[in-house]
Design an enzyme around this catalytic site. Sequence first.
Site, PDB file in Angstrom:
ATOM      1  CB  CYS A 152       0.122   2.012   4.035  1.00  0.00           C
ATOM      2  SG  CYS A 152      -1.544   1.363   3.792  1.00  0.00           S
ATOM      3  CB  CYS A 178      -0.934  -0.017   1.210  1.00  0.00           C
ATOM      4  SG  CYS A 178      -1.794   1.540   1.523  1.00  0.00           S
TER       5      CYS A 178
END
Length: 393
Positions: free
Chosen positions: A57, A54
Site C-alpha cells: 500500500c 501494508c
Amino acid sequence: MKVILSILFVAIFSIFGNAQNRSIEFIDNDFDKAKNAAKTQGKLIFVDAYTTWCGPCKWMAANKFTNDTIADFYNRNFISLKMDMEKGEGIELAKKYNVKAYPTLLFLDAEGNIVHRTVGAERNTRNYIDKGLDALNPYERLSTYDAVWEEGVRSSAFVKIYLDKLSSAGINSIDVMNAYYVNLNEDQLMEEGAFSIISNYDKSIDSRGMINLLEKREAYTALYGQEKVEKVLYQNYLSYLYSIVNAKDFKMKNMELAMIDIKKKQIPYWQKIDLLGDLAHLQKVNKHKEYCEVITEDAGDYFNEDAGLLNRFAWNVFQWSDNKEQLEVALGWSKRALELQERSAIQDTHSNLLFKLGRINEAIKSQEKAIELAKKEGGSTADLEKTLESFKN
C-alpha cells in the site's frame, strides 16, 4: 467504449509521460464527503482501501499514485477516497465490502454500491489505467459479470473471463467453478475450454475437474501435452500439502498421510512436493539448523531450474546459517538463479552471501549491480543502498 478509453489513455500518456509532479487528489477517510462529491459531479468513487502496516500500500501510494499519467486519469474520471480500513469508519466499510486483502482498490457508484474491484499493487502504470477503464465501462465491470452469472450463463468463454475478474478482485471462486462443472458431461470436461479453466483457476485437489484430470491424466496428456498436465497436478498438490502444514491445528500425522497419498497417486515430482513440505514445517517450527542441513543436502538436485525457489533457499541459508560450506552452496544457488533470471532481489541475495563469506569487494560490486537492476525494474533502491553502505563500513 473500452477502445475509445484506451485511446484516451494513449493521449494522456503522450502528453504527461515525462514530468512527474502530480498525484491523485484523495479525500481522506470521509466516505460521506466522497459520496456527496460523486453525486454532484456524476462520477464513480475510487477507494484506496489500505492499512498502515501494508508495505505494498505504501509503495503504491509513493510510486503510482504520484505518477502523472495515473493521477491525471483518476483526477479526471473519479472522486478518489483514501480509507484506512482499520480505523474509524474504515472498520465498518471493510466488513461491508468484505475487504480482507491489502491493498484493495474499490470502485463504487455515488450510492456506495460496488461496481468493480481489484487487489494488489501493480508495477505497470498501464494496469492502473486499465482497472479504471474497466470500472468506467459497464460491459467490463465485475458487477456486470456477477449479474450475467446470476442469470445462468455458463459457457466456458464467459466463465473463464469471470474467473479472471474474480481472481483479480481477490474473491474465492470455488463455488463458481463447482457450479460450472455441474453442467458438464465427461466429454465436455475434456474439452479445451474446460481444461483451460481447470489449469488456470482450479487450485483444489478434490473438485470434479481435478478428480477427472487425475483419473484421466493420460487422455489429458495426449490432448494438451505432458508439461501442462503435470504442472497443474504438481502445483495443486503442493498447495494442498502447504495448507496442511500451515493449518492452525497442524498434526504431523496429517502431513505424513498426505505425503503417502501424494506418492501413492504418483503426482508428478512427488519427491519435490514432499521435500518442500518438510522444509515448510521445519521453518514453521523454527528448526532453522535442521532446515539448512536438509536444504543444502537435497535442494540442488530438484530445483536447479527454478530461480525463485533457489533465491528463497539461498536467502534463508544466509539468514540462518554461519556454516561456510552451507553458505557456499547457497552462493551457488544464487549464482544459478541469476543465470536463469537477472533480478535485483536475486542479486541482493548474492551480494549478502558474498559479504557473509568475507568477500567484501565482490559483495560491493554485486550490490551496485543490484541497485542498477532495481532502477531498471522501476523499484525502490533505498534498502539496497543501505545494504551497500553497510558493506563499505
